[in-house]
Design a protein around this motif. Structure first.
Motif, mmCIF file in Angstrom:
data_model
loop_
_atom_site.group_PDB
_atom_site.id
_atom_site.type_symbol
_atom_site.label_atom_id
_atom_site.label_comp_id
_atom_site.label_asym_id
_atom_site.label_seq_id
_atom_site.Cartn_x
_atom_site.Cartn_y
_atom_site.Cartn_z
ATOM 1 N N PHE A 1 46.583 19.303 29.931
ATOM 2 C CA PHE A 1 45.172 18.942 29.864
ATOM 3 C C PHE A 1 44.309 20.132 29.451
ATOM 4 N N GLY A 2 44.908 21.195 28.949
ATOM 5 C CA GLY A 2 44.151 22.376 28.546
ATOM 6 C C GLY A 2 43.695 22.342 27.104
ATOM 7 N N LEU A 3 43.785 21.196 26.456
ATOM 8 C CA LEU A 3 43.382 21.083 25.060
ATOM 9 C C LEU A 3 41.865 21.113 24.949
ATOM 10 N N PRO A 4 41.344 21.608 23.827
ATOM 11 C CA PRO A 4 39.884 21.749 23.707
ATOM 12 C C PRO A 4 39.136 20.453 23.392
ATOM 13 N N GLN A 5 39.842 19.347 23.140
ATOM 14 C CA GLN A 5 39.140 18.104 22.819
ATOM 15 C C GLN A 5 38.315 17.640 24.013
ATOM 16 N N ARG A 6 37.187 17.040 23.709
ATOM 17 C CA ARG A 6 36.252 16.637 24.752
ATOM 18 C C ARG A 6 36.824 15.522 25.631
ATOM 19 N N HIS A 7 37.526 14.552 25.027
ATOM 20 C CA HIS A 7 38.050 13.443 25.808
ATOM 21 C C HIS A 7 39.155 13.888 26.762
ATOM 22 N N VAL A 8 39.883 14.932 26.407
ATOM 23 C CA VAL A 8 40.942 15.454 27.292
ATOM 24 C C VAL A 8 40.303 16.140 28.502
ATOM 25 N N ALA B 1 40.580 14.970 32.481
ATOM 26 C CA ALA B 1 40.976 15.902 33.536
ATOM 27 C C ALA B 1 39.924 15.930 34.643
ATOM 28 N N GLY B 2 38.666 15.955 34.265
ATOM 29 C CA GLY B 2 37.600 15.943 35.267
ATOM 30 C C GLY B 2 37.573 14.652 36.062
ATOM 31 N N MET B 3 37.867 13.533 35.410
ATOM 32 C CA MET B 3 37.900 12.249 36.104
ATOM 33 C C MET B 3 39.014 12.222 37.145
ATOM 34 N N PHE B 4 40.208 12.698 36.761
ATOM 35 C CA PHE B 4 41.323 12.706 37.708
ATOM 36 C C PHE B 4 41.065 13.673 38.862
ATOM 37 N N GLN B 5 40.461 14.811 38.586
ATOM 38 C CA GLN B 5 40.144 15.759 39.647
ATOM 39 C C GLN B 5 39.090 15.199 40.580
ATOM 40 N N GLY B 6 38.196 14.378 40.069
ATOM 41 C CA GLY B 6 37.166 13.774 40.899
ATOM 42 C C GLY B 6 37.684 12.646 41.777
ATOM 43 N N MET B 7 38.845 12.110 41.470
ATOM 44 C CA MET B 7 39.413 11.013 42.263
ATOM 45 C C MET B 7 39.995 11.495 43.590
ATOM 46 N N PHE B 8 40.352 12.778 43.660
ATOM 47 C CA PHE B 8 40.995 13.321 44.854
ATOM 48 C C PHE B 8 40.215 14.541 45.329
ATOM 49 N N PRO B 9 40.186 14.773 46.638
ATOM 50 C CA PRO B 9 39.458 15.947 47.134
ATOM 51 C C PRO B 9 40.155 17.237 46.712
ATOM 52 N N ALA B 10 39.358 18.266 46.527
ATOM 53 C CA ALA B 10 39.901 19.567 46.140
ATOM 54 C C ALA B 10 40.640 20.183 47.320
ATOM 55 N N LEU B 11 41.740 20.840 47.030
ATOM 56 C CA LEU B 11 42.525 21.525 48.060
ATOM 57 C C LEU B 11 42.331 23.028 47.904
#
Length: 83
Positions: free
Chosen positions: A33-40, A44-54
């Motif tokens: 998910f480290g690609l520079p495209q905006r949709h990628v 990544a931000g959507m998946f990180q927002g689904m779960f609490p940060a550890l």
């Protein structure tokens, strides 16, 4: 393609599912998910927002019972989930 939980449980030799493993969120692992495209970056931000940060410095490793691996294939533009 997907499998239902009852099919997975019936295929297991030993059932290791118990209610306590769902008390804590899974460890989220994002791959490719480290690609520079905006949709990628948006995915990544959507998946990180689904779960609490550890906090890796304060988390009790014994409390992590599950992990969620999400891999993005840039050639086929497909996501692979593994829980």
């Amino acid at each position: 393609q997907y499998s239902l939980i009852r099919d997975v449980v019936s295929a297991l030799r030993r059932h290791r599912m118990h209610e306590q493993q769902f008390l804590h969120p899974p460890l989220l692992v994002l791959s490719n998910f480290g690609l520079p495209q905006r949709h990628v970056r948006l995915m990544a931000g959507m998946f990180q927002g689904m779960f609490p940060a550890l906090n890796v410095h304060k988390v009790n490793l014994n409390s992590i019972r599950r992990s969620l691996l999400i891999t993005f294939d840039s050639e086929s533009q497909l996501l692979e989930f593994r829980h």
